[in-house]
Design a protein around this motif. Structure first.
Motif, mmCIF file in Angstrom:
data_model
loop_
_atom_site.group_PDB
_atom_site.id
_atom_site.type_symbol
_atom_site.label_atom_id
_atom_site.label_comp_id
_atom_site.label_asym_id
_atom_site.label_seq_id
_atom_site.Cartn_x
_atom_site.Cartn_y
_atom_site.Cartn_z
ATOM 1 N N GLY A 24 0.782 -1.233 0.000
ATOM 2 C CA GLY A 24 0.000 0.000 0.000
ATOM 3 C C GLY A 24 0.805 1.268 0.000
ATOM 4 O O GLY A 24 0.307 2.333 -0.366
ATOM 5 N N ALA B 26 3.811 1.388 -3.707
ATOM 6 C CA ALA B 26 2.853 2.444 -4.056
ATOM 7 C C ALA B 26 3.451 3.413 -5.065
ATOM 8 O O ALA B 26 2.763 3.885 -5.987
ATOM 9 C CB ALA B 26 2.423 3.189 -2.800
ATOM 10 N N THR C 95 -1.929 -3.874 6.778
ATOM 11 C CA THR C 95 -2.805 -2.756 7.096
ATOM 12 C C THR C 95 -2.921 -2.509 8.600
ATOM 13 O O THR C 95 -3.385 -1.451 9.016
ATOM 14 C CB THR C 95 -4.218 -2.981 6.521
ATOM 15 N N GLY D 185 -0.623 4.847 2.703
ATOM 16 C CA GLY D 185 0.195 5.170 1.549
ATOM 17 C C GLY D 185 -0.136 6.469 0.859
ATOM 18 O O GLY D 185 0.434 6.759 -0.201
ATOM 19 N N PRO E 28 -5.156 0.070 1.752
ATOM 20 C CA PRO E 28 -4.572 0.829 0.641
ATOM 21 C C PRO E 28 -5.625 1.593 -0.143
ATOM 22 O O PRO E 28 -6.814 1.279 -0.103
ATOM 23 C CB PRO E 28 -3.938 -0.256 -0.222
#
Length: 482
Positions: free
Chosen positions: A231, A236, A260, A421, A467
């Motif tokens: 993410g 990213a 996460t 992110g 994300p």
């Protein structure tokens, strides 16, 4: 019609005309500007003796050819021949093109100043290789300049096929309109010669000509940590750069075990291996814009700063300090190294509020404090500063401090936990849009739209800070990029 062949060399991009600086300052500015992306350098000198002009011109020719640029002499055909310049630029009253061609040969680049369609057509018939058109904007560097405006430039563009180099009062803010009006190149004087960082000023303007190139356009190097969850970080950045039409390369500074829910482990890449990665990329592929993210410790920061010193690419610095889950991503002793080593090389700094507070040592509770923090960060070395105001109460406001101008970008607060992110993605998006030829303020504005779309359409992956949706955000922005 001319009976002599024209040069096969091309004219276009950023074209620098020298001023009356002393020789030391002249050489310093020209070398930095050439490193930054100047493609043609016109030596203009009305005061020095011929022998002194020749010595300067010969040195400038060496500089130009080292940077694969062209040296053009202003008006003086004899000087152009003596120093073996690539060409000569002639004003309306400064000699015949045929005389210059006979003296310099068929391969020489010969330009002619013009401000009307009739003058442009006459120069084409006489055998000019390119036309200097202007003054497009009012200028203080030439007292007798006639202001023809963008309309005059468009009229000449419609009438002739030769490369056009626009001249007169052009700076980074006015250049996009000049390119849109049909200019193949832009001649500047004070926009580079009077800037304390001619290399950054030149690169900023040179990249604006990328708008005409097909994708992938613009080489973006990201220097950051790896996010195993995909993410943030390198993952990213590469998604963002690629989806927005740039070419992505990478240098990994750290490996992280994260998802996460947070970061459970960080493994620093040895600084010497960071250096090895940097040299491998920059010595071969090069970079138009360099984006830094998580640098982790002072040794890596110093290594990155050392390797980027002297590089032509613009540097966008995201001072990553804390992960969404609260884990520290920049060790305390590294903050001073970032300030002292990296900020003086930074084109754009993109801190969020906590990061701006850590870098300035000041609390930030409102927009006025954001502006003062941005000014302080400029004093510490950053050329421009984008402070992201999502941590303030109410609707989020981002603040761009561009030179001495402050721009506020209002946004919409989206009720979502899926914002992992966004800092990395913001910096990577701005870097990519700069590399593709967008001016800074427009790149920031488009990036804000990109981020809001990415959050709004987040896929909902993971049990924590998930994300964002890079794919749909890029797809929604594509009409504005083409």
């Amino acid at each position: 019609m001319t009976t002599t062949p024209r040069s096969n060399a091309t004219i276009g991009g950023l074209y620098l005309i020298t001023d009356a600086s002393d020789s030391a300052r002249l050489f310093e500015c020209c070398q930095l500007a050439l490193r930054g992306g100047v493609r043609q350098l016109q030596y203009r000198d009305k005061t020095r003796p011929f022998d002194e002009q020749l010595a300067i011109a010969q040195r400038l020719r060496q500089l130009c050819h080292h940077h694969q640029a062209q040296l053009i002499i202003n008006d003086n055909i004899a000087l152009a021949r003596a120093c073996m310049a690539d060409g000569v630029h002639l004003g309306q009253q400064d000699g015949a093109i045929a005389v210059a061609r006979a003296a310099l040969g068929p391969a020489a680049l010969i330009g002619r100043s013009c401000r009307t369609v009739a003058q442009a057509q006459a120069a084409v018939a006489e055998g000019a290789n390119y036309l200097g058109v202007g003054s497009v904007y009012p200028t203080r560097t030439k007292n007798d300049a006639v202001h023809i405006g963008l309309e005059g430039l468009r009229a000449i563009r419609a009438a002739v096929d030769l490369p056009l180099v626009a001249i007169g009062g052009i700076d980074a803010a006015g250049l996009p309109a000049v390119i849109a009006a049909g200019a193949d190149g832009a001649a500047v004087v004070s926009a580079l010669m009077a800037d304390p960082r001619p290399d950054l000023a030149a690169r900023e303007m040179a990249l604006l000509f990328h708008r005409r190139q097909p994708v992938p356009c613009g080489r973006v190097l990201t220097i950051a940590g790896s996010d195993s969850g995909g993410g943030a970080g390198i993952q990213a950045d590469i998604k963002t750069i690629s989806l927005l039409g740039g070419y992505a390369s990478s240098v990994i500074t750290a490996l992280t075990a994260q998802n996460t829910l947070g970061v459970s482990g960080i493994h620093a890449v040895p600084a010497n291996f960071v250096r090895q990665q940097l040299r491998a990329v920059l010595d071969d592929l090069g970079a138009d814009v360099i984006k830094t993210g998580m640098l982790l410790n002072s040794e890596i920061i110093r290594t990155v700063a050392e390797e980027l010193r002297g590089q032509a690419g613009l540097t966008v610095v995201d001072p990553v300090m804390i992960a969404k889950g609260g884990a520290s991503l920049l060790q305390q002793d590294a903050i001073e190294a970032l300030i002292s080593q990296l900020l003086p090389q930074t084109y754009l700094l993109t801190p969020n509020l906590p990061e701006a507070e850590a870098l300035t040592g000041r609390g930030i509770t409102n927009v006025d404090a954001m502006e003062q923090a941005a000014i302080r960060l400029q004093q510490l070395g950053a050329r421009h500063v984008l402070i992201k105001g999502g941590h303030l109460a109410g609707a989020p406001v981002d603040l761009l401090r561009q030179g001495t101008t402050t721009l506020l970008l209002q946004g919409e607060r989206l009720d979502s936990a899926h914002t992992h992110g966004t800092g990395c993605t913001t910096a990577a998006a701005v870097a990519t849009l700069l590399a593709r030829g967008f001016a800074l303020a427009e790149a920031v504005r488009l990036t804000k739209t990109f981020i809001e779309t990415a959050i709004r359409h987040a896929p909902g992956y993971g049990q924590g800070h998930g994300p964002v949706n890079h794919y749909l955000a890029a797809a929604a922005l594509r009409p504005q990029l083409d």
